[in-house]
Design a protein around this motif. Structure first.
Motif, PDB file in Angstrom:
ATOM      1  N   UNK A 272     -38.756  70.884   7.305  1.00  0.00           N
ATOM      2  CA  UNK A 272     -37.923  69.904   8.287  1.00  0.00           C
ATOM      3  C   UNK A 272     -38.334  70.288   9.584  1.00  0.00           C
ATOM      4  N   UNK A 273     -38.575  71.507  10.239  1.00  0.00           N
ATOM      5  CA  UNK A 273     -38.746  71.545  11.491  1.00  0.00           C
ATOM      6  C   UNK A 273     -40.131  71.178  11.722  1.00  0.00           C
ATOM      7  N   UNK A 274     -40.870  71.282  10.869  1.00  0.00           N
ATOM      8  CA  UNK A 274     -42.474  70.714  11.097  1.00  0.00           C
ATOM      9  C   UNK A 274     -42.423  69.007  11.025  1.00  0.00           C
ATOM     10  N   UNK A 275     -41.521  68.630  10.117  1.00  0.00           N
ATOM     11  CA  UNK A 275     -41.599  67.262  10.044  1.00  0.00           C
ATOM     12  C   UNK A 275     -40.992  66.623  11.325  1.00  0.00           C
ATOM     13  N   UNK A 276     -39.967  67.308  11.905  1.00  0.00           N
ATOM     14  CA  UNK A 276     -39.356  66.640  13.075  1.00  0.00           C
ATOM     15  C   UNK A 276     -40.395  66.645  14.195  1.00  0.00           C
ATOM     16  N   UNK A 277     -40.967  67.760  14.443  1.00  0.00           N
ATOM     17  CA  UNK A 277     -42.001  68.005  15.516  1.00  0.00           C
ATOM     18  C   UNK A 277     -43.244  67.030  15.219  1.00  0.00           C
ATOM     19  N   UNK A 278     -43.474  66.809  14.139  1.00  0.00           N
ATOM     20  CA  UNK A 278     -44.331  65.674  13.821  1.00  0.00           C
ATOM     21  C   UNK A 278     -44.305  64.398  14.356  1.00  0.00           C
ATOM     22  N   UNK A 279     -42.853  64.024  14.048  1.00  0.00           N
ATOM     23  CA  UNK A 279     -42.544  62.556  14.581  1.00  0.00           C
ATOM     24  C   UNK A 279     -42.252  62.578  15.893  1.00  0.00           C
ATOM     25  N   UNK A 280     -41.664  63.752  16.732  1.00  0.00           N
ATOM     26  CA  UNK A 280     -41.833  63.662  17.951  1.00  0.00           C
ATOM     27  C   UNK A 280     -43.026  63.450  18.620  1.00  0.00           C
ATOM     28  N   UNK A 281     -43.855  64.337  18.154  1.00  0.00           N
ATOM     29  CA  UNK A 281     -45.426  64.108  18.911  1.00  0.00           C
ATOM     30  C   UNK A 281     -46.060  63.005  18.495  1.00  0.00           C
ATOM     31  N   UNK A 282     -45.735  62.578  17.412  1.00  0.00           N
ATOM     32  CA  UNK A 282     -46.484  61.061  16.905  1.00  0.00           C
ATOM     33  C   UNK A 282     -45.737  60.122  18.107  1.00  0.00           C
ATOM     34  N   UNK A 283     -44.705  60.093  18.068  1.00  0.00           N
ATOM     35  CA  UNK A 283     -43.875  59.294  19.054  1.00  0.00           C
ATOM     36  C   UNK A 283     -44.342  59.433  20.533  1.00  0.00           C
ATOM     37  N   UNK A 284     -44.477  60.475  21.004  1.00  0.00           N
ATOM     38  CA  UNK A 284     -45.107  60.781  22.416  1.00  0.00           C
ATOM     39  C   UNK A 284     -46.498  60.091  22.302  1.00  0.00           C
ATOM     40  N   UNK A 285     -47.201  60.448  21.458  1.00  0.00           N
ATOM     41  CA  UNK A 285     -48.584  60.055  21.434  1.00  0.00           C
ATOM     42  C   UNK A 285     -48.660  58.479  21.395  1.00  0.00           C
ATOM     43  N   UNK A 286     -47.632  57.637  20.866  1.00  0.00           N
ATOM     44  CA  UNK A 286     -47.852  56.209  20.533  1.00  0.00           C
ATOM     45  C   UNK A 286     -46.860  55.597  21.779  1.00  0.00           C
ATOM     46  N   UNK A 287     -45.861  56.158  22.268  1.00  0.00           N
ATOM     47  CA  UNK A 287     -45.112  55.455  23.221  1.00  0.00           C
ATOM     48  C   UNK A 287     -45.252  56.014  24.759  1.00  0.00           C
ATOM     49  N   UNK A 288     -46.198  56.638  24.960  1.00  0.00           N
ATOM     50  CA  UNK A 288     -46.569  57.238  26.212  1.00  0.00           C
ATOM     51  C   UNK A 288     -45.521  58.205  26.853  1.00  0.00           C
ATOM     52  N   UNK A 289     -44.917  59.021  25.830  1.00  0.00           N
ATOM     53  CA  UNK A 289     -44.032  60.145  26.244  1.00  0.00           C
ATOM     54  C   UNK A 289     -42.440  59.414  26.297  1.00  0.00           C
ATOM     55  N   UNK A 290     -42.263  58.528  25.707  1.00  0.00           N
ATOM     56  CA  UNK A 290     -40.835  58.134  25.681  1.00  0.00           C
ATOM     57  C   UNK A 290     -40.024  58.650  24.589  1.00  0.00           C
ATOM     58  N   UNK A 291     -39.036  59.609  24.659  1.00  0.00           N
ATOM     59  CA  UNK A 291     -38.526  60.430  23.651  1.00  0.00           C
ATOM     60  C   UNK A 291     -37.019  59.627  23.311  1.00  0.00           C
ATOM     61  N   UNK A 292     -36.469  58.722  24.259  1.00  0.00           N
ATOM     62  CA  UNK A 292     -35.344  58.239  24.130  1.00  0.00           C
ATOM     63  C   UNK A 292     -34.865  57.289  22.950  1.00  0.00           C
TER      64      UNK A 292
END
Length: 104
Positions: free
Chosen positions: A58-78
């Motif tokens: 679960x922790x790895x998947x949450x991290x993967x999802x967050x890093x994927x979002x960062x790379x695709x959205x230019x750092x937008x975490x909101x």
């Protein structure tokens, strides 16, 4: 993580339930995460094959999802929904997340 040839599932591929990252997070949070094989894309898969089991997955998947979002959205975490429960992360991971959310 390695390539598909070095990744292993905790169950043979024919017995493991193949799911997306979002579906795996939902199932694990609901207590139904045993035996999952998670499709990370690009021929890569994840499973609960570490000593931390489904909690680690679960922790790895949450991290993967967050890093994927960062790379695709230019750092937008909101747009990422925070987990329903408090998550314990390793200090090095917390440092990365804190750095990613700081404004330059």
């Amino acid at each position: 993580m390695g390539d598909a040839s070095t990744m292993r599932a905790s169950l043979p591929a024919s017995e493991a339930l193949m799911v997306s990252v979002d579906e795996a997070i939902r199932l694990i949070e609901a207590g139904k995460g045993d035996g999952l094989r998670v499709d990370l894309g690009g021929g890569r898969y994840a499973s609960a094959d570490t000593p931390r089991g489904t909690d680690g997955l679960l922790q790895r998947l949450r991290g993967h999802k967050m890093l994927t979002a960062l790379s695709q959205d230019g750092g937008e975490l909101s747009r990422l929904k925070p987990p329903a429960t408090e998550v314990t992360v390793a200090p090095a991971v917390r440092e990365i997340l804190d750095a990613a959310t700081r404004k330059a």
